[in-house]
Design a protein around this motif. Structure first.
Motif, PDB file in Angstrom:
ATOM      1  N   LEU A  44     -25.986  21.758  -8.193  1.00 24.61           N
ATOM      2  CA  LEU A  44     -27.258  21.376  -7.582  1.00 24.61           C
ATOM      3  C   LEU A  44     -28.006  20.393  -8.480  1.00 24.61           C
ATOM      4  O   LEU A  44     -28.586  19.411  -7.997  1.00 24.61           O
ATOM      5  CB  LEU A  44     -28.117  22.616  -7.323  1.00 24.61           C
ATOM      6  N   ASP A  45     -27.957  20.630  -9.790  1.00 22.53           N
ATOM      7  CA  ASP A  45     -28.604  19.714 -10.738  1.00 22.53           C
ATOM      8  C   ASP A  45     -27.982  18.314 -10.675  1.00 22.53           C
ATOM      9  O   ASP A  45     -28.684  17.306 -10.816  1.00 22.53           O
ATOM     10  CB  ASP A  45     -28.486  20.259 -12.162  1.00 22.53           C
ATOM     11  N   ALA A  46     -26.665  18.263 -10.473  1.00 23.72           N
ATOM     12  CA  ALA A  46     -25.987  16.966 -10.353  1.00 23.72           C
ATOM     13  C   ALA A  46     -26.486  16.218  -9.123  1.00 23.72           C
ATOM     14  O   ALA A  46     -26.750  15.006  -9.176  1.00 23.72           O
ATOM     15  CB  ALA A  46     -24.475  17.170 -10.279  1.00 23.72           C
ATOM     16  N   TRP A  47     -26.660  16.940  -8.026  1.00 21.89           N
ATOM     17  CA  TRP A  47     -27.150  16.309  -6.797  1.00 21.89           C
ATOM     18  C   TRP A  47     -28.618  15.891  -6.940  1.00 21.89           C
ATOM     19  O   TRP A  47     -29.026  14.862  -6.410  1.00 21.89           O
ATOM     20  CB  TRP A  47     -26.972  17.249  -5.598  1.00 21.89           C
ATOM     21  N   ILE A  48     -29.411  16.688  -7.667  1.00 27.04           N
ATOM     22  CA  ILE A  48     -30.812  16.322  -7.907  1.00 27.04           C
ATOM     23  C   ILE A  48     -30.882  14.993  -8.664  1.00 27.04           C
ATOM     24  O   ILE A  48     -31.673  14.101  -8.320  1.00 27.04           O
ATOM     25  CB  ILE A  48     -31.540  17.441  -8.681  1.00 27.04           C
ATOM     26  N   ALA A  49     -30.021  14.841  -9.676  1.00 24.27           N
ATOM     27  CA  ALA A  49     -29.963  13.582 -10.432  1.00 24.27           C
ATOM     28  C   ALA A  49     -29.507  12.436  -9.539  1.00 24.27           C
ATOM     29  O   ALA A  49     -30.053  11.322  -9.594  1.00 24.27           O
ATOM     30  CB  ALA A  49     -29.018  13.733 -11.625  1.00 24.27           C
ATOM     31  N   TYR A  50     -28.532  12.706  -8.694  1.00 16.82           N
ATOM     32  CA  TYR A  50     -28.018  11.686  -7.767  1.00 16.82           C
ATOM     33  C   TYR A  50     -29.130  11.188  -6.842  1.00 16.82           C
ATOM     34  O   TYR A  50     -29.336   9.976  -6.686  1.00 16.82           O
ATOM     35  CB  TYR A  50     -26.862  12.266  -6.947  1.00 16.82           C
ATOM     36  N   HIS A  51     -29.832  12.110  -6.207  1.00 18.37           N
ATOM     37  CA  HIS A  51     -30.868  11.714  -5.242  1.00 18.37           C
ATOM     38  C   HIS A  51     -32.012  10.956  -5.902  1.00 18.37           C
ATOM     39  O   HIS A  51     -32.641  10.106  -5.276  1.00 18.37           O
ATOM     40  CB  HIS A  51     -31.389  12.943  -4.494  1.00 18.37           C
ATOM     41  N   ALA A  52     -32.269  11.247  -7.187  1.00 19.12           N
ATOM     42  CA  ALA A  52     -33.340  10.554  -7.909  1.00 19.12           C
ATOM     43  C   ALA A  52     -32.928   9.148  -8.348  1.00 19.12           C
ATOM     44  O   ALA A  52     -33.770   8.340  -8.737  1.00 19.12           O
ATOM     45  CB  ALA A  52     -33.749  11.370  -9.131  1.00 19.12           C
ATOM     46  N   LEU A  61     -23.296  15.451 -15.128  1.00 20.54           N
ATOM     47  CA  LEU A  61     -23.570  16.821 -14.699  1.00 20.54           C
ATOM     48  C   LEU A  61     -22.534  17.315 -13.686  1.00 20.54           C
ATOM     49  O   LEU A  61     -22.108  18.469 -13.738  1.00 20.54           O
ATOM     50  CB  LEU A  61     -24.975  16.926 -14.094  1.00 20.54           C
ATOM     51  N   GLY A  62     -22.155  16.435 -12.779  1.00 16.94           N
ATOM     52  CA  GLY A  62     -21.190  16.821 -11.751  1.00 16.94           C
ATOM     53  C   GLY A  62     -19.828  17.160 -12.325  1.00 16.94           C
ATOM     54  O   GLY A  62     -19.204  18.153 -11.951  1.00 16.94           O
ATOM     55  N   LEU A  63     -19.366  16.332 -13.262  1.00 16.76           N
ATOM     56  CA  LEU A  63     -18.070  16.593 -13.893  1.00 16.76           C
ATOM     57  C   LEU A  63     -18.133  17.835 -14.767  1.00 16.76           C
ATOM     58  O   LEU A  63     -17.179  18.617 -14.824  1.00 16.76           O
ATOM     59  CB  LEU A  63     -17.624  15.377 -14.706  1.00 16.76           C
ATOM     60  N   ALA A  64     -19.268  18.033 -15.438  1.00 16.44           N
ATOM     61  CA  ALA A  64     -19.438  19.220 -16.283  1.00 16.44           C
ATOM     62  C   ALA A  64     -19.460  20.496 -15.446  1.00 16.44           C
ATOM     63  O   ALA A  64     -18.943  21.534 -15.866  1.00 16.44           O
ATOM     64  CB  ALA A  64     -20.718  19.110 -17.097  1.00 16.44           C
ATOM     65  N   ALA A  65     -20.029  20.411 -14.241  1.00 15.57           N
ATOM     66  CA  ALA A  65     -20.071  21.578 -13.349  1.00 15.57           C
ATOM     67  C   ALA A  65     -18.656  22.013 -12.977  1.00 15.57           C
ATOM     68  O   ALA A  65     -18.363  23.197 -12.876  1.00 15.57           O
ATOM     69  CB  ALA A  65     -20.885  21.258 -12.098  1.00 15.57           C
ATOM     70  N   ILE A  71     -18.047  17.607  -8.394  1.00 16.62           N
ATOM     71  CA  ILE A  71     -17.176  16.426  -8.431  1.00 16.62           C
ATOM     72  C   ILE A  71     -17.545  15.454  -7.316  1.00 16.62           C
ATOM     73  O   ILE A  71     -17.558  14.230  -7.518  1.00 16.62           O
ATOM     74  CB  ILE A  71     -15.695  16.843  -8.356  1.00 16.62           C
ATOM     75  N   ASN A  72     -17.896  15.982  -6.154  1.00 12.19           N
ATOM     76  CA  ASN A  72     -18.358  15.111  -5.070  1.00 12.19           C
ATOM     77  C   ASN A  72     -19.630  14.367  -5.469  1.00 12.19           C
ATOM     78  O   ASN A  72     -19.781  13.173  -5.185  1.00 12.19           O
ATOM     79  CB  ASN A  72     -18.614  15.917  -3.795  1.00 12.19           C
ATOM     80  N   ALA A  73     -20.547  15.075  -6.138  1.00  6.41           N
ATOM     81  CA  ALA A  73     -21.781  14.428  -6.597  1.00  6.41           C
ATOM     82  C   ALA A  73     -21.461  13.322  -7.595  1.00  6.41           C
ATOM     83  O   ALA A  73     -22.025  12.221  -7.520  1.00  6.41           O
ATOM     84  CB  ALA A  73     -22.713  15.470  -7.231  1.00  6.41           C
ATOM     85  N   ALA A  74     -20.551  13.613  -8.520  1.00  2.00           N
ATOM     86  CA  ALA A  74     -20.158  12.616  -9.521  1.00  2.00           C
ATOM     87  C   ALA A  74     -19.505  11.404  -8.864  1.00  2.00           C
ATOM     88  O   ALA A  74     -19.828  10.248  -9.182  1.00  2.00           O
ATOM     89  CB  ALA A  74     -19.194  13.243 -10.530  1.00  2.00           C
ATOM     90  N   ASN A  75     -18.594  11.655  -7.936  1.00  2.65           N
ATOM     91  CA  ASN A  75     -17.882  10.556  -7.272  1.00  2.65           C
ATOM     92  C   ASN A  75     -18.813   9.717  -6.414  1.00  2.65           C
ATOM     93  O   ASN A  75     -18.727   8.485  -6.398  1.00  2.65           O
ATOM     94  CB  ASN A  75     -16.731  11.105  -6.427  1.00  2.65           C
ATOM     95  N   LYS A  76     -19.715  10.372  -5.702  1.00  2.00           N
ATOM     96  CA  LYS A  76     -20.641   9.621  -4.853  1.00  2.00           C
ATOM     97  C   LYS A  76     -21.593   8.793  -5.709  1.00  2.00           C
ATOM     98  O   LYS A  76     -21.856   7.626  -5.406  1.00  2.00           O
ATOM     99  CB  LYS A  76     -21.422  10.564  -3.940  1.00  2.00           C
ATOM    100  N   ALA A  77     -22.092   9.400  -6.793  1.00  2.00           N
ATOM    101  CA  ALA A  77     -22.981   8.669  -7.699  1.00  2.00           C
ATOM    102  C   ALA A  77     -22.279   7.441  -8.264  1.00  2.00           C
ATOM    103  O   ALA A  77     -22.856   6.344  -8.334  1.00  2.00           O
ATOM    104  CB  ALA A  77     -23.435   9.592  -8.833  1.00  2.00           C
ATOM    105  N   GLN A  78     -21.024   7.605  -8.656  1.00  2.00           N
ATOM    106  CA  GLN A  78     -20.266   6.496  -9.242  1.00  2.00           C
ATOM    107  C   GLN A  78     -20.014   5.396  -8.219  1.00  2.00           C
ATOM    108  O   GLN A  78     -20.130   4.207  -8.524  1.00  2.00           O
ATOM    109  CB  GLN A  78     -18.940   7.022  -9.801  1.00  2.00           C
ATOM    110  N   CYS A  79     -19.700   5.795  -6.996  1.00  2.00           N
ATOM    111  CA  CYS A  79     -19.434   4.804  -5.948  1.00  2.00           C
ATOM    112  C   CYS A  79     -20.688   4.037  -5.551  1.00  2.00           C
ATOM    113  O   CYS A  79     -20.650   2.812  -5.364  1.00  2.00           O
ATOM    114  CB  CYS A  79     -18.838   5.493  -4.716  1.00  2.00           C
ATOM    115  N   ILE A  80     -21.797   4.749  -5.418  1.00  2.00           N
ATOM    116  CA  ILE A  80     -23.053   4.081  -5.045  1.00  2.00           C
ATOM    117  C   ILE A  80     -23.505   3.151  -6.168  1.00  2.00           C
ATOM    118  O   ILE A  80     -23.951   2.019  -5.924  1.00  2.00           O
ATOM    119  CB  ILE A  80     -24.144   5.119  -4.706  1.00  2.00           C
ATOM    120  N   TYR A  81     -23.369   3.608  -7.405  1.00  2.00           N
ATOM    121  CA  TYR A  81     -23.713   2.758  -8.542  1.00  2.00           C
ATOM    122  C   TYR A  81     -22.864   1.492  -8.537  1.00  2.00           C
ATOM    123  O   TYR A  81     -23.379   0.371  -8.692  1.00  2.00           O
ATOM    124  CB  TYR A  81     -23.512   3.514  -9.862  1.00  2.00           C
ATOM    125  N   ALA A  82     -21.555   1.651  -8.348  1.00  2.00           N
ATOM    126  CA  ALA A  82     -20.652   0.501  -8.365  1.00  2.00           C
ATOM    127  C   ALA A  82     -20.961  -0.477  -7.239  1.00  2.00           C
ATOM    128  O   ALA A  82     -20.901  -1.693  -7.412  1.00  2.00           O
ATOM    129  CB  ALA A  82     -19.198   0.978  -8.265  1.00  2.00           C
TER     130      ALA A  82
END
Length: 260
Positions: A44-52, A61-65, A71-82
């Motif tokens: 949830l913390d990974a998704w909170i960081a993503y939405h912000a 945070l997503g990979l650490a979880a 992992i979905n949060a991490a992958n989505k964050a990375q894709c949107i950033y890219a």
């Protein structure tokens, strides 16, 4: 761990959720990707960081979880950033490849995780755009993307973003190789593409990116006669009230399309 990532330029208190507030907002925030509310605090913390818009933190945070949701949060964050923030093409491609590899691993461990397939398709779709749609298609990437999106929709029939991506698949293939080769070789079909865009908007009427991609698809599939309709969709997207960082990036994209 991401190093040297650029900052999200549109930080807004409205995008900063707490563990309590994000649970209330979850149905609205995830109407596009149908991601279930995570059961653990770390994801949830990974998704909170993503939405912000703190995409680097979301990846960490997503990979650490270590959970599927993390992992979905991490992958989505990375894709949107890219897609929206990274401007170096070589770095973009590397980020997409890395996210796709993680998503593929997640498919193996969690075969019913719809976003493991969707985010693989998203990452490889953007990678394919980067190297060229025709080149990607001849390398077999196109068929893998379509198969992943079909699986995502089968697992989560209300996955609006997968419908958008599948619409874009049909539109881009036909735009680059034509209806005949696109249909015979890659299963691309104009009517199916348009149907997918419309379905996405039915599933998620508040989506800015659904309008942007639908507008792009209309022009690719129907040509100049649909420019007026496409511009109307861009305008609607530009006037959208963003609920998080990704939506804000989509709104800014729509505005840039109108300015061109």
């Amino acid at each position: 761990m991401p190093k040297g990532w650029k900052k999200f330029e549109h930080a807004d208190a409205a995008y900063e959720y707490t563990a309590a507030s994000i649970k209330k907002a979850w149905p609205r925030l995830h109407a596009g990707d149908a991601e279930p509310l995570p059961k653990d605090a770390a994801s949830l913390d990974a998704w909170i960081a993503y939405h912000a818009g703190d995409f680097s933190k979301a990846v960490d945070l997503g990979l650490a979880a270590g959970t599927g949701s993390g992992i979905n949060a991490a992958n989505k964050a990375q894709c949107i950033y890219a897609t929206y923030i990274e401007t170096n093409e070589k770095k973009q491609l590397a980020l997409y490849e890395e996210a796709a590899a993680r998503a593929e691993e997640l498919q193996a461990s969690e075969p019913k995780n719809a976003n493991a397939y969707y985010l693989y398709a998203y990452a490889m779709g953007r990678y394919g755009q980067g190297i060229g749609v025709v080149k990607a298609a001849t390398q077999g990437i196109a068929s893998k993307i379509k198969a992943a999106l079909d699986t995502a929709i089968k697992l989560a029939p209300k996955h609006a973003d997968a419908h958008i991506a599948l619409g874009a698949y049909h539109a881009e293939i036909i735009d680059k190789v034509g209806s005949m080769i696109g249909g015979l070789t890659y299963g691309a079909n104009k009517d199916t593409g348009l149907k997918m865009f419309k379905k996405a908007l039915d599933l998620n009427p508040d989506s800015a990116i659904a309008r942007v991609e639908y507008a792009n698809g209309l022009v690719m599939l129907e040509g100049k006669k649909k420019l007026g309709e496409a511009e109307k969709l861009y305008q609607e997207a530009a006037e959208h009230e963003a609920a998080d960082a990704m939506e804000r990036l989509d709104v800014e994209l729509a505005k840039s399309e109108l300015d061109d």
